[in-house]
Design a protein around this motif. Structure first.
Motif, mmCIF file in Angstrom:
data_model
loop_
_atom_site.group_PDB
_atom_site.id
_atom_site.type_symbol
_atom_site.label_atom_id
_atom_site.label_comp_id
_atom_site.label_asym_id
_atom_site.label_seq_id
_atom_site.Cartn_x
_atom_site.Cartn_y
_atom_site.Cartn_z
ATOM 1 N N LEU A 35 65.549 55.757 -8.579
ATOM 2 C CA LEU A 35 65.539 54.654 -9.762
ATOM 3 C C LEU A 35 64.504 55.010 -10.600
ATOM 4 C CD1 LEU A 35 66.611 51.554 -7.654
ATOM 5 C CD2 LEU A 35 68.165 52.937 -9.405
ATOM 6 N N TYR A 36 63.300 55.236 -10.199
ATOM 7 C CA TYR A 36 62.355 55.677 -11.103
ATOM 8 C C TYR A 36 62.583 57.042 -11.847
ATOM 9 C CZ TYR A 36 57.710 57.530 -12.391
ATOM 10 O OH TYR A 36 56.805 58.048 -13.318
ATOM 11 N N ALA A 37 63.296 57.725 -11.397
ATOM 12 C CA ALA A 37 63.579 58.967 -12.193
ATOM 13 C C ALA A 37 64.696 58.523 -13.340
ATOM 14 C CB ALA A 37 64.349 60.154 -11.288
ATOM 15 N N VAL A 38 65.564 57.691 -13.000
ATOM 16 C CA VAL A 38 66.545 57.069 -13.927
ATOM 17 C C VAL A 38 65.587 56.524 -14.926
ATOM 18 C CG1 VAL A 38 68.367 55.445 -14.258
ATOM 19 C CG2 VAL A 38 68.522 57.023 -12.456
ATOM 20 N N ALA A 39 64.824 55.741 -14.837
ATOM 21 C CA ALA A 39 63.958 54.897 -15.613
ATOM 22 C C ALA A 39 63.195 55.830 -16.780
ATOM 23 C CB ALA A 39 63.123 53.805 -14.847
ATOM 24 N N LEU A 40 62.728 56.866 -16.036
ATOM 25 C CA LEU A 40 61.810 57.991 -16.392
ATOM 26 C C LEU A 40 62.456 58.566 -17.680
ATOM 27 C CD1 LEU A 40 58.842 59.099 -16.920
ATOM 28 C CD2 LEU A 40 59.578 60.734 -15.151
ATOM 29 N N ARG A 41 63.821 58.986 -17.337
ATOM 30 C CA ARG A 41 64.662 59.546 -18.114
ATOM 31 C C ARG A 41 64.778 58.739 -19.466
ATOM 32 N NH1 ARG A 41 70.830 61.702 -17.588
ATOM 33 N NH2 ARG A 41 71.024 62.765 -19.586
ATOM 34 N N ILE A 42 64.995 57.557 -19.280
ATOM 35 C CA ILE A 42 65.241 56.448 -20.324
ATOM 36 C C ILE A 42 64.009 56.140 -21.277
ATOM 37 C CG2 ILE A 42 65.764 53.939 -21.082
ATOM 38 C CD1 ILE A 42 67.826 54.274 -18.567
ATOM 39 N N THR A 43 62.817 56.118 -20.508
ATOM 40 C CA THR A 43 61.494 55.526 -21.089
ATOM 41 C C THR A 43 60.921 56.667 -21.834
ATOM 42 O OG1 THR A 43 60.278 55.389 -19.328
ATOM 43 C CG2 THR A 43 61.487 53.390 -19.679
ATOM 44 N N ARG A 44 60.831 57.726 -20.959
ATOM 45 C CA ARG A 44 59.957 59.034 -21.318
ATOM 46 C C ARG A 44 58.435 58.565 -21.003
ATOM 47 N NH1 ARG A 44 64.303 61.339 -22.044
ATOM 48 N NH2 ARG A 44 65.583 61.544 -23.949
ATOM 49 N N GLN A 45 58.317 57.782 -20.322
ATOM 50 C CA GLN A 45 56.909 57.305 -20.061
ATOM 51 C C GLN A 45 56.675 56.871 -18.527
ATOM 52 O OE1 GLN A 45 54.800 54.874 -22.983
ATOM 53 N NE2 GLN A 45 56.357 55.497 -24.616
ATOM 54 N N SER A 46 55.680 57.457 -17.983
ATOM 55 C CA SER A 46 55.551 57.230 -16.589
ATOM 56 C C SER A 46 55.233 55.491 -16.275
ATOM 57 C CB SER A 46 54.683 58.080 -15.693
ATOM 58 O OG SER A 46 53.305 57.754 -16.247
ATOM 59 N N ALA A 47 54.523 55.168 -17.142
ATOM 60 C CA ALA A 47 53.855 53.608 -16.857
ATOM 61 C C ALA A 47 55.119 52.683 -17.266
ATOM 62 C CB ALA A 47 52.921 53.119 -17.827
ATOM 63 N N LEU A 48 56.020 52.965 -18.178
ATOM 64 C CA LEU A 48 57.139 51.957 -18.417
ATOM 65 C C LEU A 48 58.168 52.044 -17.593
ATOM 66 C CD1 LEU A 48 57.551 52.396 -22.510
ATOM 67 C CD2 LEU A 48 56.475 50.453 -21.260
ATOM 68 N N ALA A 49 58.326 53.459 -17.017
ATOM 69 C CA ALA A 49 59.374 53.588 -15.891
ATOM 70 C C ALA A 49 58.854 53.023 -14.562
ATOM 71 C CB ALA A 49 59.655 55.168 -15.770
ATOM 72 N N ALA A 50 57.555 52.947 -14.359
ATOM 73 C CA ALA A 50 57.186 52.132 -13.259
ATOM 74 C C ALA A 50 57.506 50.947 -13.185
ATOM 75 C CB ALA A 50 55.821 52.479 -12.998
ATOM 76 N N ASP A 51 57.172 50.158 -14.403
ATOM 77 C CA ASP A 51 57.248 48.743 -14.735
ATOM 78 C C ASP A 51 59.000 48.430 -14.794
ATOM 79 O OD1 ASP A 51 54.683 48.672 -15.275
ATOM 80 O OD2 ASP A 51 54.705 48.316 -17.359
ATOM 81 N N ALA A 52 59.641 49.140 -15.092
ATOM 82 C CA ALA A 52 61.148 49.038 -15.189
ATOM 83 C C ALA A 52 61.647 49.028 -13.805
ATOM 84 C CB ALA A 52 61.851 50.216 -16.276
ATOM 85 N N VAL A 53 61.235 49.757 -13.088
ATOM 86 C CA VAL A 53 61.508 49.822 -11.503
ATOM 87 C C VAL A 53 60.943 48.450 -10.798
ATOM 88 C CG1 VAL A 53 61.251 51.054 -9.138
ATOM 89 C CG2 VAL A 53 61.831 52.215 -11.263
ATOM 90 N N GLN A 54 59.740 48.197 -11.092
ATOM 91 C CA GLN A 54 59.200 46.994 -10.394
ATOM 92 C C GLN A 54 59.918 45.813 -11.044
ATOM 93 O OE1 GLN A 54 54.895 46.308 -11.004
ATOM 94 N NE2 GLN A 54 55.106 44.480 -10.171
ATOM 95 N N ASP A 55 60.226 45.669 -12.089
ATOM 96 C CA ASP A 55 60.904 44.387 -12.891
ATOM 97 C C ASP A 55 62.206 44.321 -12.189
ATOM 98 O OD1 ASP A 55 58.845 44.048 -14.190
ATOM 99 O OD2 ASP A 55 59.888 44.589 -16.301
ATOM 100 N N ALA A 56 63.095 45.622 -11.999
ATOM 101 C CA ALA A 56 64.261 45.605 -11.480
ATOM 102 C C ALA A 56 64.465 45.247 -9.999
ATOM 103 C CB ALA A 56 64.799 47.099 -11.682
ATOM 104 N N PHE A 57 63.358 45.581 -9.285
ATOM 105 C CA PHE A 57 63.229 45.127 -7.810
ATOM 106 C C PHE A 57 63.003 43.557 -7.732
ATOM 107 C CE2 PHE A 57 63.549 49.674 -6.467
ATOM 108 C CZ PHE A 57 64.365 49.456 -5.410
ATOM 109 N N LEU A 58 62.129 43.097 -8.661
ATOM 110 C CA LEU A 58 61.923 41.683 -8.768
ATOM 111 C C LEU A 58 63.180 41.142 -8.772
ATOM 112 C CD1 LEU A 58 58.342 41.388 -10.470
ATOM 113 C CD2 LEU A 58 59.094 40.855 -8.246
ATOM 114 N N GLN A 59 63.821 41.407 -9.808
ATOM 115 C CA GLN A 59 65.118 40.907 -10.230
ATOM 116 C C GLN A 59 66.171 40.959 -8.962
ATOM 117 O OE1 GLN A 59 67.134 42.250 -13.825
ATOM 118 N NE2 GLN A 59 68.622 40.758 -13.602
ATOM 119 N N LEU A 60 66.022 42.050 -8.518
ATOM 120 C CA LEU A 60 66.968 42.229 -7.144
ATOM 121 C C LEU A 60 66.649 41.204 -6.220
ATOM 122 C CD1 LEU A 60 68.970 43.761 -5.347
ATOM 123 C CD2 LEU A 60 67.176 45.228 -4.730
ATOM 124 N N TRP A 61 65.422 41.107 -5.857
ATOM 125 C CA TRP A 61 64.990 40.009 -4.689
ATOM 126 C C TRP A 61 65.343 38.587 -5.433
ATOM 127 C CZ3 TRP A 61 63.715 39.463 0.056
ATOM 128 C CH2 TRP A 61 63.430 38.555 0.427
#
Length: 197
Positions: free
Chosen positions: A51-77
């Motif tokens: 999922l990080y690889a997907v987010a990185l493809r969209i954001t093109r920034q590692s920090a934003l990709a990491a934030d997107a994955v964290q936010d998505a997992f919080l939303q999942l929980w």
């Protein structure tokens, strides 16, 4: 596991598949909805890198990709109970959480490093689109996509596979934003009509 640093990013080909053998994602999501931390951890451990690889493809920034994955997992929980397996595949639902979080972050913070390149790493595992297209639902979707005009089909793919926003598509096609939104809405309606029995 944190993806905030480049060292934590996937660094080898063959990220874990979105659907590891013997791993029923829908069942894990249902268990998560009932507060099962072990099920949530299994989802995270098996899918976070991909999922990080997907987010990185969209954001093109590692920090934003990491934030997107964290936010998505919080939303999942918090919202695992909202998943409805009758409305779609668990993998697609999980990918949509990450995709929408990544797009939200891009809109909120913008692309601060325009033109920055992300190192290309070959991914030998089939991507989510390839997995979908190999399924019977995917074949039906592919058949329905082929009924669309080529420019409308391209818009749908660029929006939902590549993660481009309506604004990005309007700029790329030099069409008014309202026109792009209308074309995508009509194309999605045509796809829904084609896919509904």
């Amino acid at each position: 596991m944190s993806f905030a640093s480049a060292a934590a990013a996937p660094d080898t080909p063959g990220y874990p598949s979105l659907d590891p053998p013997g791993d029923d994602l829908a069942a894990l999501i249902r268990a998560t909805a009932h507060g099962d931390r072990a099920a949530f951890r299994r989802i995270y451990d098996s899918r976070a890198r991909r999922l990080y690889a997907v987010a990185l493809r969209i954001t093109r920034q590692s920090a934003l990709a990491a934030d997107a994955v964290q936010d998505a997992f919080l939303q999942l929980w918090r919202n695992a109970g909202q998943f409805d397996s009758t409305r779609g595949h668990a993998e697609a639902w999980l990918l949509s959480l990450v995709r929408y979080r990544a797009l939200d972050l891009i809109r909120r913070y913008g692309r601060e490093t325009l033109g920055a390149t992300v190192p290309e790493v070959e991914d030998e595992a089939p991507d989510p689109l390839a997995n979908l297209l190999a399924s019977s639902d995917g074949k039906a979707l592919q058949r329905c996509l082929e009924t669309l005009e080529e420019d409308r089909r391209r818009l749908i793919l660029r929006a939902f596979v590549d993660g481009l926003s309506h604004q990005d598509l309007a700029a790329a096609t030099k069409q008014p934003l309202g026109t792009i939104k209308s074309w995508i809405r009509r194309a999605l309606h045509a796809l829904k009509k084609c896919l509904d029995p």
